[in-house]
Design a protein around this motif. Sequence first.
Motif, PDB file in Angstrom:
ATOM      1  N   ASP A 130      23.878 -11.221 -17.296  1.00 30.41           N
ATOM      2  CA  ASP A 130      23.539 -12.096 -16.172  1.00 30.41           C
ATOM      3  C   ASP A 130      22.739 -13.325 -16.615  1.00 30.41           C
ATOM      4  O   ASP A 130      22.145 -13.351 -17.699  1.00 30.41           O
ATOM      5  N   HIS A 131      22.679 -14.306 -15.721  1.00 32.98           N
ATOM      6  CA  HIS A 131      21.942 -15.547 -16.012  1.00 32.98           C
ATOM      7  C   HIS A 131      21.058 -15.975 -14.832  1.00 32.98           C
ATOM      8  O   HIS A 131      20.671 -17.162 -14.766  1.00 32.98           O
ATOM      9  N   HIS A 132      20.774 -15.078 -13.880  1.00 36.30           N
ATOM     10  CA  HIS A 132      19.945 -15.475 -12.738  1.00 36.30           C
ATOM     11  C   HIS A 132      18.470 -15.508 -13.131  1.00 36.30           C
ATOM     12  O   HIS A 132      17.967 -14.584 -13.768  1.00 36.30           O
ATOM     13  N   GLU A 133      17.816 -16.552 -12.672  1.00 37.09           N
ATOM     14  CA  GLU A 133      16.372 -16.698 -12.923  1.00 37.09           C
ATOM     15  C   GLU A 133      15.613 -15.517 -12.311  1.00 37.09           C
ATOM     16  O   GLU A 133      14.568 -15.112 -12.792  1.00 37.09           O
ATOM     17  N   THR A 134      16.163 -14.972 -11.207  1.00 37.30           N
ATOM     18  CA  THR A 134      15.475 -13.899 -10.479  1.00 37.30           C
ATOM     19  C   THR A 134      15.861 -12.508 -10.999  1.00 37.30           C
ATOM     20  O   THR A 134      15.518 -11.517 -10.372  1.00 37.30           O
ATOM     21  N   ASN A 135      16.559 -12.428 -12.135  1.00 39.01           N
ATOM     22  CA  ASN A 135      16.989 -11.111 -12.641  1.00 39.01           C
ATOM     23  C   ASN A 135      15.790 -10.223 -12.955  1.00 39.01           C
ATOM     24  O   ASN A 135      14.843 -10.650 -13.629  1.00 39.01           O
ATOM     25  N   ASP A 136      15.835  -8.982 -12.448  1.00 33.81           N
ATOM     26  CA  ASP A 136      14.684  -8.092 -12.666  1.00 33.81           C
ATOM     27  C   ASP A 136      14.928  -7.089 -13.807  1.00 33.81           C
ATOM     28  O   ASP A 136      14.239  -6.081 -13.897  1.00 33.81           O
ATOM     29  N   ILE A 302      12.327 -18.964  -2.828  1.00 36.24           N
ATOM     30  CA  ILE A 302      12.449 -18.691  -1.389  1.00 36.24           C
ATOM     31  C   ILE A 302      13.390 -17.496  -1.174  1.00 36.24           C
ATOM     32  O   ILE A 302      13.080 -16.566  -0.421  1.00 36.24           O
ATOM     33  N   ALA A 303      14.525 -17.516  -1.872  1.00 34.78           N
ATOM     34  CA  ALA A 303      15.485 -16.411  -1.743  1.00 34.78           C
ATOM     35  C   ALA A 303      14.842 -15.098  -2.194  1.00 34.78           C
ATOM     36  O   ALA A 303      14.992 -14.059  -1.546  1.00 34.78           O
ATOM     37  N   LYS A 304      14.099 -15.162  -3.288  1.00 34.97           N
ATOM     38  CA  LYS A 304      13.440 -13.960  -3.829  1.00 34.97           C
ATOM     39  C   LYS A 304      12.422 -13.420  -2.817  1.00 34.97           C
ATOM     40  O   LYS A 304      12.345 -12.224  -2.560  1.00 34.97           O
ATOM     41  N   GLU A 305      11.664 -14.327  -2.246  1.00 34.84           N
ATOM     42  CA  GLU A 305      10.655 -13.975  -1.237  1.00 34.84           C
ATOM     43  C   GLU A 305      11.295 -13.230  -0.056  1.00 34.84           C
ATOM     44  O   GLU A 305      10.689 -12.364   0.562  1.00 34.84           O
ATOM     45  N   HIS A 311      19.414 -19.027  -8.350  1.00 35.10           N
ATOM     46  CA  HIS A 311      18.956 -20.027  -9.318  1.00 35.10           C
ATOM     47  C   HIS A 311      18.122 -21.081  -8.599  1.00 35.10           C
ATOM     48  O   HIS A 311      18.137 -21.150  -7.380  1.00 35.10           O
ATOM     49  N   ARG A 312      17.463 -21.953  -9.378  1.00 32.77           N
ATOM     50  CA  ARG A 312      16.655 -23.013  -8.756  1.00 32.77           C
ATOM     51  C   ARG A 312      17.497 -23.866  -7.805  1.00 32.77           C
ATOM     52  O   ARG A 312      17.079 -24.176  -6.704  1.00 32.77           O
ATOM     53  N   GLN A 313      18.688 -24.208  -8.260  1.00 28.34           N
ATOM     54  CA  GLN A 313      19.514 -25.122  -7.458  1.00 28.34           C
ATOM     55  C   GLN A 313      20.438 -24.430  -6.450  1.00 28.34           C
ATOM     56  O   GLN A 313      20.984 -25.084  -5.589  1.00 28.34           O
ATOM     57  N   ALA A 314      20.624 -23.114  -6.592  1.00 32.41           N
ATOM     58  CA  ALA A 314      21.523 -22.394  -5.664  1.00 32.41           C
ATOM     59  C   ALA A 314      21.050 -20.961  -5.529  1.00 32.41           C
ATOM     60  O   ALA A 314      20.995 -20.225  -6.518  1.00 32.41           O
TER      61      ALA A 314
END
Length: 342
Positions: A130-136, A302-305, A311-314
């Motif tokens: 994966d490449h998501h910034e929010t990956n846990d 915001i999505a994570k919250e 991602h930052r842009q999407a």
Amino acid sequence: MRTSEAMMNPIVLNKAVHLLKQSKRPLIISHPRPDGDTIGSTLALRLALVYLGKSPVVACVHPIPEMLSYLPGVKTFVSSIPEDIDPVTPATQHTSGVDLVVAVDMSDLERTGGIYQETRHGQLSLLVIDHHETNDEFGDVNLVDPTAAATALLMAELIEALGITIDTDIATCLLTGIITDTRGLRTTNTTPAVLSFVARMIEAGGDYLSVVQKTLDSVTYWQMRAWGIALNRLQLHNGVAWTTLPIAEKQQLGIEDHADLGFSNFLSRIAEANISVSFLEMNDGTVKVSMRARPGYNVAWIAKELGGGGHRQAAGCSIPGPLSVASERVLPYVFQEAQEKS
Ligand code: AMP
Ligand code: MN
Ligand code: MN
């Protein structure tokens, strides 16, 4: 010598190769409301594993969008795991169950859409690509690089590390991932290395023109009608553009929940908007929120919250409805983000 497009940790890469080489029947999962990156990357890995003599199973809880029907192997997707390959209770001795789970292009376990079940798959190794910034980092091995423009780039590295040469079919799958996730090479992470990657995939025989025409330049009539309805409700305030699509309107047009209308990418073109948001009402009363931000603005947090990711842009999330409640909950965060930078 070729440029390395993704900086991959060699130890993690080796672990991923080891898991895949040991497996006879890996289960490869794409995320719900699938896009070109999750499907293209999954099908590329499937082909590489078939070439290695393995029997991979590819799964996605939702149907694959018509616009991706050109992808090699797309018909092999299942929406649930057939009983005879259940890891716990293979029905016949001749069939072995799945023995490894691979999660593709998703930031948390919930994004398998219920295909991964703790009782059935909990004892198997889990590989995350994966490449998501929010990956846990929810896997046992996490091939995760948030700087990669698409999971397809990481998949290319993995496939080559498996000793497989990228052929025409694999190249078309990987091109689909990179072209769709960068919205046609237009996102901030479209680096020279990404362009080299695209060139390399075309050299390998990937069908660039088909990928671009089928994923970026084709919108169904009903999709376009839905855009029309949502555009009628479009609002703009303090650098934020947003709109809603109620379930009744979707039903009238025959649009199903799992359809990715591609509307958020369309909204993101509004010149006055630094952030755009679409709120789509679903059959179960939840609201699918899709956000897009211009460079310098960040919607991932915001999505994570709100229990989602991206991602930052999407980025996106699913929250309880009705539409008015959902928008009142999300928009304050969005205005805050848009305001901080203006
Ligand atoms: P979308 O707005 O659905 O096109 O999604 C934008 C990005 O956010 C994609 O990379 C998705 O994988 C991610 N995303 C969307 N919804 C969710 C969610 N509920 N949980 C985690 N990630 C999501
Ligand atoms: Mn995706
Ligand atoms: Mn992706």
